[in-house]
Design a protein around this motif. Structure first.
Motif, PDB file in Angstrom:
ATOM      1  N   PRO A 146       0.834  -1.212   0.000  1.00 47.07           N
ATOM      2  CA  PRO A 146       0.000   0.000   0.000  1.00 47.07           C
ATOM      3  C   PRO A 146       0.863   1.255   0.000  1.00 47.07           C
ATOM      4  N   ASP A 147       0.187   2.403  -0.139  1.00 40.96           N
ATOM      5  CA  ASP A 147       0.911   3.677  -0.170  1.00 40.96           C
ATOM      6  C   ASP A 147       1.667   3.923   1.128  1.00 40.96           C
ATOM      7  N   LYS A 148       1.098   3.498   2.249  1.00 41.70           N
ATOM      8  CA  LYS A 148       1.760   3.618   3.539  1.00 41.70           C
ATOM      9  C   LYS A 148       2.037   2.217   4.081  1.00 41.70           C
ATOM     10  N   VAL A 149       3.287   1.955   4.414  1.00 41.84           N
ATOM     11  CA  VAL A 149       3.704   0.627   4.859  1.00 41.84           C
ATOM     12  C   VAL A 149       4.008   0.664   6.350  1.00 41.84           C
ATOM     13  N   THR A 150       3.298  -0.152   7.115  1.00 41.03           N
ATOM     14  CA  THR A 150       3.566  -0.232   8.554  1.00 41.03           C
ATOM     15  C   THR A 150       4.859  -1.001   8.788  1.00 41.03           C
ATOM     16  N   LEU A 151       5.766  -0.396   9.542  1.00 40.67           N
ATOM     17  CA  LEU A 151       7.063  -1.004   9.836  1.00 40.67           C
ATOM     18  C   LEU A 151       7.247  -1.108  11.344  1.00 40.67           C
ATOM     19  N   VAL A 152       7.623  -2.283  11.820  1.00 41.51           N
ATOM     20  CA  VAL A 152       7.998  -2.455  13.226  1.00 41.51           C
ATOM     21  C   VAL A 152       9.444  -2.919  13.280  1.00 41.51           C
ATOM     22  N   ILE A 153      10.099  -2.604  14.367  1.00 41.45           N
ATOM     23  CA  ILE A 153      11.502  -2.999  14.539  1.00 41.45           C
ATOM     24  C   ILE A 153      11.593  -4.033  15.645  1.00 41.45           C
ATOM     25  N   ASP A 154      11.959  -5.237  15.277  1.00 41.30           N
ATOM     26  CA  ASP A 154      12.303  -6.263  16.259  1.00 41.30           C
ATOM     27  C   ASP A 154      13.720  -5.919  16.698  1.00 41.30           C
ATOM     28  N   PRO A 155      13.936  -5.480  17.941  1.00 47.99           N
ATOM     29  CA  PRO A 155      15.195  -4.849  18.333  1.00 47.99           C
ATOM     30  C   PRO A 155      16.444  -5.528  17.779  1.00 47.99           C
ATOM     31  N   LEU A 156      17.339  -4.699  17.249  1.00 48.04           N
ATOM     32  CA  LEU A 156      18.594  -5.181  16.686  1.00 48.04           C
ATOM     33  C   LEU A 156      19.457  -5.789  17.789  1.00 48.04           C
ATOM     34  N   ILE A 157      20.279  -6.768  17.405  1.00 51.88           N
ATOM     35  CA  ILE A 157      21.032  -7.527  18.402  1.00 51.88           C
ATOM     36  C   ILE A 157      22.470  -7.770  17.953  1.00 51.88           C
ATOM     37  N   ASP A 158      23.299  -8.154  18.904  1.00 48.98           N
ATOM     38  CA  ASP A 158      24.645  -8.631  18.605  1.00 48.98           C
ATOM     39  C   ASP A 158      24.521  -9.944  17.835  1.00 48.98           C
ATOM     40  N   GLY A 159      25.291 -10.075  16.758  1.00 45.47           N
ATOM     41  CA  GLY A 159      25.158 -11.238  15.884  1.00 45.47           C
ATOM     42  C   GLY A 159      25.733 -12.511  16.434  1.00 45.47           C
ATOM     43  N   VAL A 160      26.360 -12.485  17.602  1.00 45.75           N
ATOM     44  CA  VAL A 160      26.891 -13.705  18.225  1.00 45.75           C
ATOM     45  C   VAL A 160      26.147 -14.012  19.516  1.00 45.75           C
ATOM     46  N   THR A 161      26.040 -13.034  20.384  1.00 44.66           N
ATOM     47  CA  THR A 161      25.449 -13.273  21.705  1.00 44.66           C
ATOM     48  C   THR A 161      23.934 -13.098  21.720  1.00 44.66           C
ATOM     49  N   GLY A 162      23.390 -12.365  20.746  1.00 42.65           N
ATOM     50  CA  GLY A 162      21.957 -12.096  20.747  1.00 42.65           C
ATOM     51  C   GLY A 162      21.549 -10.977  21.683  1.00 42.65           C
ATOM     52  N   ALA A 163      22.509 -10.273  22.263  1.00 45.00           N
ATOM     53  CA  ALA A 163      22.201  -9.212  23.229  1.00 45.00           C
ATOM     54  C   ALA A 163      21.929  -7.882  22.538  1.00 45.00           C
ATOM     55  N   GLN A 164      21.027  -7.109  23.129  1.00 47.82           N
ATOM     56  CA  GLN A 164      20.888  -5.710  22.753  1.00 47.82           C
ATOM     57  C   GLN A 164      21.955  -4.918  23.509  1.00 47.82           C
ATOM     58  N   SER A 165      22.447  -3.863  22.882  1.00 52.79           N
ATOM     59  CA  SER A 165      23.526  -3.088  23.493  1.00 52.79           C
ATOM     60  C   SER A 165      23.306  -1.605  23.256  1.00 52.79           C
ATOM     61  N   SER A 166      24.174  -0.796  23.841  1.00 52.12           N
ATOM     62  CA  SER A 166      24.121   0.638  23.583  1.00 52.12           C
ATOM     63  C   SER A 166      24.288   0.915  22.089  1.00 52.12           C
ATOM     64  N   ALA A 167      25.120   0.141  21.429  1.00 53.74           N
ATOM     65  CA  ALA A 167      25.347   0.334  19.991  1.00 53.74           C
ATOM     66  C   ALA A 167      24.112  -0.017  19.173  1.00 53.74           C
ATOM     67  N   THR A 168      23.449  -1.134  19.481  1.00 52.54           N
ATOM     68  CA  THR A 168      22.268  -1.512  18.699  1.00 52.54           C
ATOM     69  C   THR A 168      21.109  -0.562  18.956  1.00 52.54           C
ATOM     70  N   HIS A 169      21.007  -0.032  20.181  1.00 51.45           N
ATOM     71  CA  HIS A 169      19.972   0.968  20.460  1.00 51.45           C
ATOM     72  C   HIS A 169      20.230   2.252  19.683  1.00 51.45           C
ATOM     73  N   LEU A 170      21.508   2.630  19.571  1.00 50.65           N
ATOM     74  CA  LEU A 170      21.850   3.821  18.786  1.00 50.65           C
ATOM     75  C   LEU A 170      21.524   3.590  17.311  1.00 50.65           C
ATOM     76  N   GLU A 171      21.798   2.390  16.817  1.00 52.61           N
ATOM     77  CA  GLU A 171      21.438   2.063  15.438  1.00 52.61           C
ATOM     78  C   GLU A 171      19.944   2.284  15.196  1.00 52.61           C
ATOM     79  N   GLU A 172      19.124   1.739  16.083  1.00 57.40           N
ATOM     80  CA  GLU A 172      17.676   1.872  15.921  1.00 57.40           C
ATOM     81  C   GLU A 172      17.255   3.342  15.909  1.00 57.40           C
ATOM     82  N   LYS A 173      17.812   4.120  16.813  1.00 51.82           N
ATOM     83  CA  LYS A 173      17.466   5.540  16.881  1.00 51.82           C
ATOM     84  C   LYS A 173      17.800   6.237  15.570  1.00 51.82           C
ATOM     85  N   ARG A 174      18.987   5.963  15.023  1.00 50.59           N
ATOM     86  CA  ARG A 174      19.409   6.611  13.777  1.00 50.59           C
ATOM     87  C   ARG A 174      18.548   6.142  12.606  1.00 50.59           C
ATOM     88  N   VAL A 175      18.188   4.879  12.580  1.00 45.74           N
ATOM     89  CA  VAL A 175      17.359   4.350  11.496  1.00 45.74           C
ATOM     90  C   VAL A 175      15.978   4.996  11.513  1.00 45.74           C
TER      91      VAL A 175
END
Length: 404
Positions: free
Chosen positions: A65-94
């Protein structure tokens, strides 16, 4: 005549030899082309901007559709699966980039209500790597992986990747992941990572990820409540998630333990910790974050990091004895310091934990062995020696076959 025939034969042999040589020259495999050099890492902001712009500008939205609903499943470390200060900053910038440059995407909260409407889901991993791909080499870059998963078509509709320099990056886990005592192989986290790192545009969404996304939205509610200090709310959410199909997963069990512990509900907390131990032992590998004093076999007594280690050891001994199992107790260190010293220190720490477990339950004597791996099996591997790489200074319990 014989001489002539012999001469003819000689000519045939010579010609055959030349022809064969020519044919071999034509069919000889050419040297494979030189491998392309690895992409050069750039500053974090530039790397993230490249990955995100590729992700959104190239998204396959033909039937959307003209407007696409987007949700963010929180970004994580690719090894440990943890959310971090860096992944939270990524989400904010995105999110900032979407609002300014891609208004077709309407960012909604990641919740069970929005997931039920089959939106587009943004997932992503942020992973410390050796940029040249050298096994065991210094992790001198971060790999950014972003993907858009359309829950309606059940396909990956776009991807964006880039590599970032480590300067200025804070990989410290957020409170929930920093406080979680147990690390073990987890189907849900593995499915998330595979959906980003192991997919290409047009692929079907990993089924294990799709099956657990509703639980993931509940887990996100619990993590947000815990990080905000709302432990009662967090406990309610985690207990609800546990009753949901696919809810028996590491983050949920860790959450129930942590929330109970913070609420000073000692008995329920230890019951939850026992379930964590059982969960890890079922996967044959369980890592516990015992933090030691630097260069010592004594536990860290800093009140800010002190955990109820004695009670943890009591519960590990109890559950191992109840399962009549045998364990290899394996100590690990980060890469700081000389390798021989790290090997010895990790072995001494494993011996210390083994002795403590045997003191808790004498039936474990003869069923435990200890080993030290030094820094040869790091999980994070950044060498920071702080909260961000605490898992590298872990003690693991591996289920082994009993000798008798």
């Amino acid at each position: 005549m014989n001489i002539f025939r012999n001469f003819q034969g000689l000519l045939v042999l010579i010609c055959c030899g030349l022809a064969c040589s020519a044919a071999q020259a034509q069919t000889s495999p050419t040297a494979p082309p030189a491998a392309a050099p690895p992409p050069a890492p750039v500053a974090f902001d530039a790397a993230l901007l490249k990955a995100a712009n590729d992700l959104f500008s190239k998204a396959n939205l033909e039937s959307a559709p003209d407007k696409v609903t987007l949700v963010i499943d929180p970004l994580i470390d690719g090894v440990t699966g943890a959310q971090s200060s860096a992944t939270h900053l990524e989400e904010k910038r995105v999110v900032e980039l979407i609002k300014s440059n891609y208004p077709r995407f309407q960012v909604a909260r990641f919740s069970s209500e929005t997931v039920a409407k089959s939106p587009v889901v943004l997932i992503g991993t942020f992973t410390a790597i050796n940029n040249a791909g050298v096994a065991g080499g210094a992790r001198d870059a971060y790999r950014i992986c972003l993907a858009l998963a359309d829950l309606k078509s059940k396909t990956i509709i776009s991807k964006g990747v880039a590599r970032a320099l480590p300067e200025g990056i804070d990989p410290t886990p957020v409170a929930f992941f920093a406080d979680s005592p147990i690390f073990a192989k987890d189907v849900s986290t593995d499915a998330y990572i595979k959906s980003c790192q192991g997919s290409k545009v047009g692929d079907t969404i990993d089924q294990a990820y799709a099956d657990r996304i509703l639980v993931a939205s509940l887990v996100n509610d619990g993590i947000e409540a815990y990080d905000a200090g709302r432990y009662r709310d967090a406990l309610d959410v985690y207990q609800s998630a546990l009753k949901t199909p696919g809810g028996e997963q590491l983050r949920v069990l860790n959450g129930i333990y942590l929330a109970n512990y913070r609420l000073r509900r000692t008995k329920p907390a230890m019951e939850a910790f026992g379930k964590l131990i059982d969960y890890g032992l079922k996967s044959d590998r369980l890592a516990v974050k015992f933090l030691f004093k630097p260069g010592s076999t004594q536990f860290n007594t800093d009140p800010s990091v002190r955990a109820p280690y004695s009670v943890w050891l009591e519960k590990i001994a109890e559950r191992t004895a109840a399962n009549k199992g045998c364990l290899e107790v394996v100590g690990h260190t980060s890469a700081t310091g000389l390798a021989p010293i790290n090997d010895r220190l990790s072995g001494l720490r494993a011996d210390y934990i083994k002795d403590r477990l045997e003191d808790e339950d004498r039936s474990l004597r003869g069923r435990l062995i200890a080993a030290g791996k030094g820094s040869r099996e790091m999980i994070v591997g950044t060498g920071r020696d702080d909260a961000s790489d605490a898992l590298d200074r872990r003690v693991e319990f591996k289920v082994v076959k009993c000798s008798t």
